[in-house]
Structures are given as structure tokens and as C-alpha cells.
Design a protein around this motif. Structure first.
Motif, PDB file in Angstrom:
ATOM      1  N   LEU A 451      39.369 108.243  16.376  1.00  0.00           N
ATOM      2  CA  LEU A 451      38.956 107.294  17.401  1.00  0.00           C
ATOM      3  C   LEU A 451      40.194 106.519  17.850  1.00  0.00           C
ATOM      4  N   SER A 452      41.001 107.204  18.643  1.00  0.00           N
ATOM      5  CA  SER A 452      42.288 106.632  19.050  1.00  0.00           C
ATOM      6  C   SER A 452      42.104 105.560  20.118  1.00  0.00           C
ATOM      7  N   LEU A 453      43.170 104.773  20.306  1.00  0.00           N
ATOM      8  CA  LEU A 453      43.134 103.774  21.363  1.00  0.00           C
ATOM      9  C   LEU A 453      42.971 104.428  22.733  1.00  0.00           C
ATOM     10  N   GLN A 454      43.586 105.582  22.887  1.00  0.00           N
ATOM     11  CA  GLN A 454      43.466 106.281  24.160  1.00  0.00           C
ATOM     12  C   GLN A 454      42.027 106.702  24.406  1.00  0.00           C
ATOM     13  N   LEU A 455      41.357 107.192  23.395  1.00  0.00           N
ATOM     14  CA  LEU A 455      39.960 107.591  23.531  1.00  0.00           C
ATOM     15  C   LEU A 455      39.081 106.384  23.866  1.00  0.00           C
ATOM     16  N   MET A 456      39.414 105.242  23.311  1.00  0.00           N
ATOM     17  CA  MET A 456      38.593 104.053  23.516  1.00  0.00           C
ATOM     18  C   MET A 456      38.877 103.350  24.835  1.00  0.00           C
ATOM     19  N   LEU A 457      40.138 103.403  25.332  1.00  0.00           N
ATOM     20  CA  LEU A 457      40.523 102.561  26.467  1.00  0.00           C
ATOM     21  C   LEU A 457      40.925 103.303  27.728  1.00  0.00           C
ATOM     22  N   ASP A 458      41.268 104.570  27.645  1.00  0.00           N
ATOM     23  CA  ASP A 458      41.768 105.294  28.806  1.00  0.00           C
ATOM     24  C   ASP A 458      40.719 105.282  29.932  1.00  0.00           C
ATOM     25  N   GLY A 459      41.119 104.812  31.090  1.00  0.00           N
ATOM     26  CA  GLY A 459      40.210 104.734  32.230  1.00  0.00           C
ATOM     27  C   GLY A 459      39.391 103.457  32.266  1.00  0.00           C
ATOM     28  N   ILE A 460      39.362 102.716  31.161  1.00  0.00           N
ATOM     29  CA  ILE A 460      38.579 101.478  31.101  1.00  0.00           C
ATOM     30  C   ILE A 460      39.445 100.271  31.422  1.00  0.00           C
ATOM     31  N   HIS A 461      40.578 100.165  30.728  1.00  0.00           N
ATOM     32  CA  HIS A 461      41.490  99.046  31.005  1.00  0.00           C
ATOM     33  C   HIS A 461      42.474  99.492  32.083  1.00  0.00           C
ATOM     34  N   PRO A 462      42.572  98.750  33.168  1.00  0.00           N
ATOM     35  CA  PRO A 462      43.405  99.194  34.303  1.00  0.00           C
ATOM     36  C   PRO A 462      44.888  99.323  33.982  1.00  0.00           C
ATOM     37  N   GLU A 463      45.368  98.644  32.942  1.00  0.00           N
ATOM     38  CA  GLU A 463      46.798  98.670  32.646  1.00  0.00           C
ATOM     39  C   GLU A 463      47.121  99.519  31.418  1.00  0.00           C
ATOM     40  N   PHE A 464      46.136 100.169  30.839  1.00  0.00           N
ATOM     41  CA  PHE A 464      46.372 100.874  29.584  1.00  0.00           C
ATOM     42  C   PHE A 464      47.489 101.922  29.709  1.00  0.00           C
ATOM     43  N   ASN A 465      47.439 102.700  30.777  1.00  0.00           N
ATOM     44  CA  ASN A 465      48.430 103.779  30.918  1.00  0.00           C
ATOM     45  C   ASN A 465      49.840 103.266  31.204  1.00  0.00           C
ATOM     46  N   THR A 466      49.983 101.981  31.492  1.00  0.00           N
ATOM     47  CA  THR A 466      51.317 101.413  31.710  1.00  0.00           C
ATOM     48  C   THR A 466      51.906 100.864  30.415  1.00  0.00           C
ATOM     49  N   TRP A 467      51.140 100.874  29.357  1.00  0.00           N
ATOM     50  CA  TRP A 467      51.586 100.303  28.086  1.00  0.00           C
ATOM     51  C   TRP A 467      52.128 101.385  27.146  1.00  0.00           C
ATOM     52  N   GLN A 468      52.881 102.300  27.677  1.00  0.00           N
ATOM     53  CA  GLN A 468      53.436 103.355  26.849  1.00  0.00           C
ATOM     54  C   GLN A 468      54.395 102.762  25.816  1.00  0.00           C
ATOM     55  N   GLY A 469      54.165 103.034  24.537  1.00  0.00           N
ATOM     56  CA  GLY A 469      55.005 102.544  23.468  1.00  0.00           C
ATOM     57  C   GLY A 469      54.736 101.101  23.079  1.00  0.00           C
ATOM     58  N   ARG A 470      53.814 100.449  23.754  1.00  0.00           N
ATOM     59  CA  ARG A 470      53.524  99.044  23.475  1.00  0.00           C
ATOM     60  C   ARG A 470      52.359  98.950  22.491  1.00  0.00           C
ATOM     61  N   GLU A 471      52.452  97.972  21.586  1.00  0.00           N
ATOM     62  CA  GLU A 471      51.379  97.798  20.620  1.00  0.00           C
ATOM     63  C   GLU A 471      50.190  97.068  21.245  1.00  0.00           C
ATOM     64  N   ILE A 472      48.989  97.450  20.785  1.00  0.00           N
ATOM     65  CA  ILE A 472      47.754  96.900  21.339  1.00  0.00           C
ATOM     66  C   ILE A 472      46.877  96.436  20.180  1.00  0.00           C
ATOM     67  N   CYS A 473      46.279  95.277  20.350  1.00  0.00           N
ATOM     68  CA  CYS A 473      45.345  94.754  19.356  1.00  0.00           C
ATOM     69  C   CYS A 473      43.990  94.541  20.025  1.00  0.00           C
ATOM     70  N   LEU A 474      42.975  95.307  19.603  1.00  0.00           N
ATOM     71  CA  LEU A 474      41.616  95.137  20.092  1.00  0.00           C
ATOM     72  C   LEU A 474      40.899  94.149  19.177  1.00  0.00           C
ATOM     73  N   LEU A 475      40.087  93.302  19.776  1.00  0.00           N
ATOM     74  CA  LEU A 475      39.472  92.210  19.031  1.00  0.00           C
ATOM     75  C   LEU A 475      37.990  92.129  19.380  1.00  0.00           C
ATOM     76  N   GLY A 476      37.140  91.933  18.369  1.00  0.00           N
ATOM     77  CA  GLY A 476      35.715  91.796  18.618  1.00  0.00           C
ATOM     78  C   GLY A 476      35.075  90.808  17.665  1.00  0.00           C
ATOM     79  N   SER A 477      34.217  89.915  18.191  1.00  0.00           N
ATOM     80  CA  SER A 477      33.553  88.934  17.342  1.00  0.00           C
ATOM     81  C   SER A 477      32.413  88.281  18.098  1.00  0.00           C
ATOM     82  N   ASP A 478      31.440  87.745  17.336  1.00  0.00           N
ATOM     83  CA  ASP A 478      30.383  86.922  17.926  1.00  0.00           C
ATOM     84  C   ASP A 478      30.723  85.442  17.796  1.00  0.00           C
ATOM     85  N   ASP A 479      31.826  85.137  17.127  1.00  0.00           N
ATOM     86  CA  ASP A 479      32.238  83.752  16.869  1.00  0.00           C
ATOM     87  C   ASP A 479      33.360  83.384  17.837  1.00  0.00           C
ATOM     88  N   SER A 480      33.016  82.606  18.853  1.00  0.00           N
ATOM     89  CA  SER A 480      34.007  82.269  19.878  1.00  0.00           C
ATOM     90  C   SER A 480      35.138  81.412  19.314  1.00  0.00           C
TER      91      SER A 480
END
Length: 648
Positions: A451-480
Motif C-alpha cells: 500500500l504505497s504512497l503512490q497507490l494511495m495518493l496518485d491522482g488524488i493530491h494535485p501536487e503529489f507527482n511534483t514531490w519526487q524524492g520528497r518525504e511525505i507524512c500522511l496523518l489521520g485522527s478524530d482528535d482535532s
């Protein structure tokens, strides 16, 4: 005036032969069913004895469609009205005028001939009777009625009016039979030639009597304007009643034969639909005709442009089945984007088939569909409420469509349905999944082991394909509050020189921000990944992608504050780090405390090192001065070491 004559005494064969000589259709098409509904509504209203009945609230005449005609609908009806209002006396003149009207209507189909004549009848009598109908409450309408020498007291012409109402009702019923027969898809199902020939002959004869009877009705306007001539008025009413009884007898037999033809065709078409994948087709045209040309040669559209079924030849067709209001707007736009932004789209078309929740379309559903179909790039059925009930029942029972849900069936260039629901494939891989077969889905999963970042984000985040070699942190929570704390720590780390992108995927609800759109599509894709994997995993062989996506979808926010996935956007195979709740907060705080001593580390590396316990004993590592600019880590705990300059 005697305009009636026993039907049984007429030489029907001669009449049919005469009107056939005038019949020369040129391909023009009128939405005769809708026009007939409006004609019936007009006549029912003006002939209503209860003048307190509320007025119609909507003008639907402007929505009646006409194709390939050299004249507009109002002009055609006006032209017919002029000829029908010419005085005729005696049976011979009525018949002659009737044949003249058939010559006037030679370019139209049989149903259009009958409906246009009834339209002229509605326009004339509507104009005469509406002022009388409104006159009791509207002085202006009463004045208009007086100027036109129309009687305001209905009691003076009630017998004639009752007879006219009965005749018009049966005229409408006979015309409905003609319209229904003309719309039957005889090209798609071969019936007994004797049954079809006999019914067709009766349809032609019925059209003759509809035109002739409507003409006879308009010839009685003088009696309507002079109701004081009681004897002639009663004679006129009797003449109309006689026509009504004759047409009612004709309608009884005609409706049975039309119903028999319709039943046989439905059975044959349903069986043909079931055999789509067992029969061999040269292309997709025969199957598409079977699905979409069952009534009135249903037209397709893209925006306001007409699309012919032949335009879809040699195309892979994605049949999108949904309720008229589609998916929520954002996911549906994403679905289209996934396909239309891919190079393979030149050989692919999306064809939207809206299916109402009940057997009959509501006005709200029609308005919703019209708005969506005129604003979306996909092809759609132009008037889906005219689709055959046989086809709709087939889609509901034989295909895995459920009311209110959305599915995408795939038809290849030969008209074979190769995938009953490729919805998940499209949402995961978009045009990369072409030609959207089950074998292609297996092939794509062979490429995506994790379940790679590319599989999860490609086509969804408009800037994903411009982040070649850049680290990405996905975050999820119900606690704001927890999310806000992580974002604050992330900004501090970025100020220290760490380069990474933080994407908050916490919310599943939709609002107007770009971030909420990304969140919605992210969870939509994860659900698609799970469904796709669920179809092909084996209990004996654990599937890593399925386990990872299930963990995210079923994450326990009560036990843990949230989750984070850290990886690199450059490759699909790059190892990623998953951290939950408090652990992420603690590690990020430690990195902040390291300050400039962590300079030069990657974010993922720092997070991994922060997990280790620090060494209990202090020790020193000596490196040459020229290497002092880099971060030196402890060989035991991997943490960055404090820097001192020593002179020797």
C-alpha cells in the motif's frame, strides 16, 4: 351535416391504400408521447365542468423535442389548424379534407400525424373554451368570450360538451395505442409477420379515424357558438357521440393487439440481453442498439451535442449505472478525471445510464439529470425516462446493480461485457487500468505489492507527482487537538531544516475546501482497494495490501489518538513507516529537542532513531574537522551526537 358512417360499411382496404400513397416519412422525429400528454392536459382542463379547478402551474410545451424537421412544432400545428378549420359539408368533403391532411403530414410517422392533429384540436378548442372556463372569476376572460360570441352559460351546451369530452378521451386513448406501437423496437425482435402486418394495418386505419374525427369536431364550432339552435346542437352532439362509440370499439381490439406485440417483443429482447456474452458480435453496435434504441431511437448526448450510437463503434464503453443524482459531486468528477486525463482515453467512453429508484421518473429526478448531463463531459442517454422497462428490469435483476448505488460495467469493442463492475479499478488506477478487464486488475496488483504512497495518493493530491524524492507524512485522527499539535511540531521541524509534506486526512465529511476533497477521495480509494483485494485474496495466503488498508479503515481512534504514515513519494516500492498516536508525538518532540544536532537527517530517519532509547553511558567519537559539518550518530542508539570542537 352528417360526418359519420359505420366503420364496418367502409372499404377499409381502400382507405389504407389511399393513406399509404401519401405516407413518405423523411426521418423527422417528434416526442409524440410528451406532446400527447400536454394535449390531453389542455383538453382535460378546458373541458372540465368544475371551473374552480386550479390552473396548471407549468408550461411543458417548450420541452417537447423535435429532430430533423424543417418546421417548428408550433408552425406545424398552426399549418394543420388552418386546413382543419376550412368548412366541410357532407361525408365526401370530410373524407377529401382528411386525405388532404394526410398529404400535408406525409413526412411524419403515424404517431406524429395523429398527435399533431390532436395538437391542432387542442389549440383551437383551448382558445375557445379557456375564456369561458376562466370567465366566472376573470372579467377580462369573460369579455374575450363575449367578443368571440361564446356562451358563458355551460348549461346551454352541456350535452354537446359532454359528447365532445367523451370523443376526445377515446381519441387520446386510440392515439396512445398508435404511439406505443410506433415506438416498439421491431428491429431488435422478429415477431410473427401476420400479427405485425394485421396490427400495422389497424394502426393506419386508426390514424385515419383519429384525423377524420378531430376534423369533424372542429367542423362543429358554429353549433358551439349558437347553442340556442337546440335541434341542430342536439344533432351535433349525437354525431360526436356516434363517432366516440365507433372509436371505442376500434380501441378495444387495437389495444389488445398492440399489447400482444409489446409482450412478445419484451420477452424476446430480455432473452437477447441475457445472451449478450454468449453470442458473437462483429462490433458493439448491435448490443448498444439493443440497450439504447428500444424506444424512439433513443438519442445520446454529450453536453448539448447529439451523439450517434455509430460514434461509439470500436470504443471500449464504460457503462456507468447510478441514480439520477449520481455520486456526491467530488467523487464523480474524480472518476471522470481518472479516465479523461489518461492517454488511453482516446479509445474509451463513459456512457451514463441513470436509473430511477422507482418505475417512474419524478420531476425532481428529471431536473437533476438534465442539470448533470449538461455540465459533465461523459455521454448520457438524452431522455432516460423513455428507456424500455425491459432493459431497466434486466439491469436491476441480471446485473449486480442495486438501487441508489453506482457501478461501472465494461463493454469491449465487440459488444461483450468483460467486467460487471470496474468501479474500483477506475477509482484506484484510472486510465492505467485500460481495458478494465479482470485479468488487467490481476496484472496491476502484481505490480503493486504494498500500500504505497503512490497507490494511495496518485491522482488524488494535485501536487503529489511534483514531490519526487520528497518525504511525505500522511496523518489521520478524530482528535482535532492532537492534529493541531502534530501540525505545530511539524512546522518546528521544518524550521530546523527537515523537508517533508504533511497531509491531513482526518475528516471523512465533505466541505468546500480543497483539503476536504482530498480527504474524501483518499478514503474512497482505500475502500476501493479493500473491495478489489477482497475479491482475490486467499485465506491461506495473507495479503499485505489488504491487511494495511483494513488497518487504516478500521483504525481504533478510541484507543489511539491517530495514525501517521511516513514515506517517500519517488517510488511505489519505497519502505514506509507507520506510527500511531502518542508515539508520533513523543518522537517529534525529541527531534525538536535535538535542534540543530539533527540537521542533515531525513524526517523518516529521525523518526526511526527517535524511537530508540538513548545510551546510558556518555562516550565520545572523534572525527576530522572537515567532516564536522555532517551529523554524527551514536553507533548504539543511532541518535545524533552533540558537537564539540577539540584542539590538540
Amino acid at each position: 351535416m352528417n360526418s359519420t358512417r359505420s366503420i364496418s360499411s367502409l372499404n377499409e382496404d381502400i382507405i389504407v391504400e389511399q393513406i399509404l400513397r401519401t405516407h413518405d416519412p423523411d426521418g423527422r422525429w417528434i416526442d409524440s408521447k410528451t406532446l400527447l400528454q400536454e394535449v390531453e392536459a389542455i383538453l382535460s382542463f378546458v373541458l372540465e365542468t368544475d371551473v374552480s379547478k386550479p390552473l396548471p402551474t407549468e408550461n411543458c410545451m417548450t420541452n417537447i423535442e423535435v429532430f430533423d424537421s424543417k418546421e417548428t412544432l408550433p408552425y406545424a400545428i398552426s399549418r394543420i389548424s388552418v386546413q382543419m378549420l376550412c368548412p366541410c359539408t357532407g361525408e365526401n368533403e370530410i373524407h377529401t379534407r382528411t386525405m388532404f391532411l394526410f398529404d400535408l403530414l406525409k413526412e411524419y410517422r403515424w404517431d406524429a400525424k395523429a398527435v399533431l392533429v390532436l395538437g391542432a384540436l387542442a389549440a383551437t378548442y383551448g382558445g375557445l373554451l379557456l375564456p369561458i372556463h376562466l370567465g366566472s372569476n376573470d372579467p377580462v376572460a369573460a369579455s374575450i368570450a363575449t367578443l368571440n360570441q361564446l356562451p358563458m352559460e355551460r348549461t346551454k351546451f352541456r350535452p354537446w360538451l359532454n359528447s365532445l369530452s367523451l370523443l376526445i378521451k377515446v381519441l387520446v386513448d386510440v392515439t396512445k395505442c398508435i404511439t406505443e406501437f410506433e415506438r416498439l423496437p421491431f428491429k431488435q425482435a422478429k415477431l410473427d409477420s401476420n400479427l405485425v402486418g394485421e396490427t400495422m394495418s389497424k394502426i393506419r386505419l386508426a390514424t385515419y379515424w383519429v384525423v377524420k374525427s378531430a376534423l369533424a369536431c372542429l367542423q362543429q364550432i358554429p353549433y358551439f357558438k349558437q347553442p340556442q339552435q337546440a335541434t341542430e346542437s342536439r344533432s351535433a352532439a349525437g354525431e360526436i357521440s356516434s363517432l366516440g362509440y365507433q372509436l371505442r370499439s376500434m380501441h378495444t381490439g387495437l389495444s389488445k393487439q398492440v399489447e400482444e406485440c409489446s409482450t412478445q417483443i419484451e420477452e424476446k429482447i430480455y432473452q437477447r440481453l441475457r445472451n449478450i456474452n454468449t453470442e458473437t458480435h462483429q462490433d458493439n453496435q448491435e448490443v448498444l442498439q439493443l440497450l439504447f434504441s428500444l424506444q424512439d431511437d433513443l438519442r445520446l448526448q454529450q453536453y448539448s451535442r447529439q451523439v450517434a450510437i455509430t460514434d461509439l463503434k470500436e470504443k471500449v464503453i464504460l457503462l456507468l449505472l447510478s441514480k439520477p443524482e449520481l455520486l456526491p459531486t467530488e467523487p464523480f468528477h474524480f472518476l471522470l478525471q481518472q479516465l479523461y486525463d489518461h492517454p488511453s482515453n482516446t479509445n474509451t467512453e463513459i456512457l451514463w445510464i441513470p436509473i430511477p429508484t422507482s418505475q417512474k421518473w419524478t420531476e425532481e429526478e428529471k431536473q437533476t439529470f438534465n442539470f448533470s448531463s449538461n455540465s459533465l463531459p461523459c455521454i448520457s442517454v438524452k431522455r432516460p425516462w423513455l428507456m424500455s422497462s425491459t432493459v431497466l428490469n434486466f439491469l436491476r435483476t441480471e446485473w449486480p446493480y442495486r438501487d441508489g448505488e453506482t457501478m461501472v460495467a465494461v463493454m469491449d469493442t465487440n459488444g461483450k461485457v468483460v467486467n460487471m463492475n470496474a468501479m474500483d479499478m477506475v477509482l484506484i488506477w484510472g486510465g492505467k487500468a485500460y481495458p478494465f478487464t479482470a485479468s488487467k486488475e490481476d496484472e496491476l496488483w502484481e505490480e503493486d505489492h504494498t500500500l504505497s504512497l503512490q497507490l494511495m495518493l496518485d491522482g488524488i493530491h494535485p501536487e503529489f507527482n511534483t514531490w519526487q524524492g520528497r518525504e511525505i507524512c500522511l496523518l489521520g485522527s478524530d482528535d482535532s487537538n492532537w492534529v493541531d499539535e502534530i501540525k505545530s511540531l511539524a512546522r518546528k521541524l521544518q524550521n530546523l531544516g527537515f523537508e517533508f509534506e504533511l497531509i491531513d486526512l482526518s475528516k471523512r465529511t465533505v466541505d468546500s475546501t480543497e483539503e476536504s476533497s482530498i480527504q474524501e477521495l483518499f478514503w474512497l480509494r482505500l475502500e476501493s482497494v479493500k473491495r478489489s483485494k477482497l475479491k482475490r485474496i486467499e485465506s491461506s495466503n495473507p495479503d499485505r495490501v489488504f491487511e494495511e488498508v483494513t488497518e487504516l479503515l478500521e483504525f481504533d481512534y478510541g484507543e489511539h489518538k491517530g495514525w501517521a504514515v511516513i514515506g517517500n513519494g519517488s517510488t511505489a516500492e519505497k519502505e514506509k513507516e507507520k506510527i500511531v498516536g502518542k508515539k508520533l508525538t513523543e518522537r517529534m518532540r525529541r527531534i525538536v529537542r535535538w535542534g540543530e544536532h539533527a540537521a542533515g537527517m531525513s524526517f523518516a530517519e529521525a523518526i526511526r532513531i527517535a524511537e530508540e532509547e538513548p545510551c546510558e553511558e556518555s562516550h565520545t567519537v572523534v572525527v576530522p574537522f572537515e567532516e564536522g559539518s555532517r551529523v554524527v550518530t551514536c553507533e548504539k542508539c543511532r541518535r545524533p551526537m552533540k558537537k564539540f570542537v577539540a584542539y590538540q
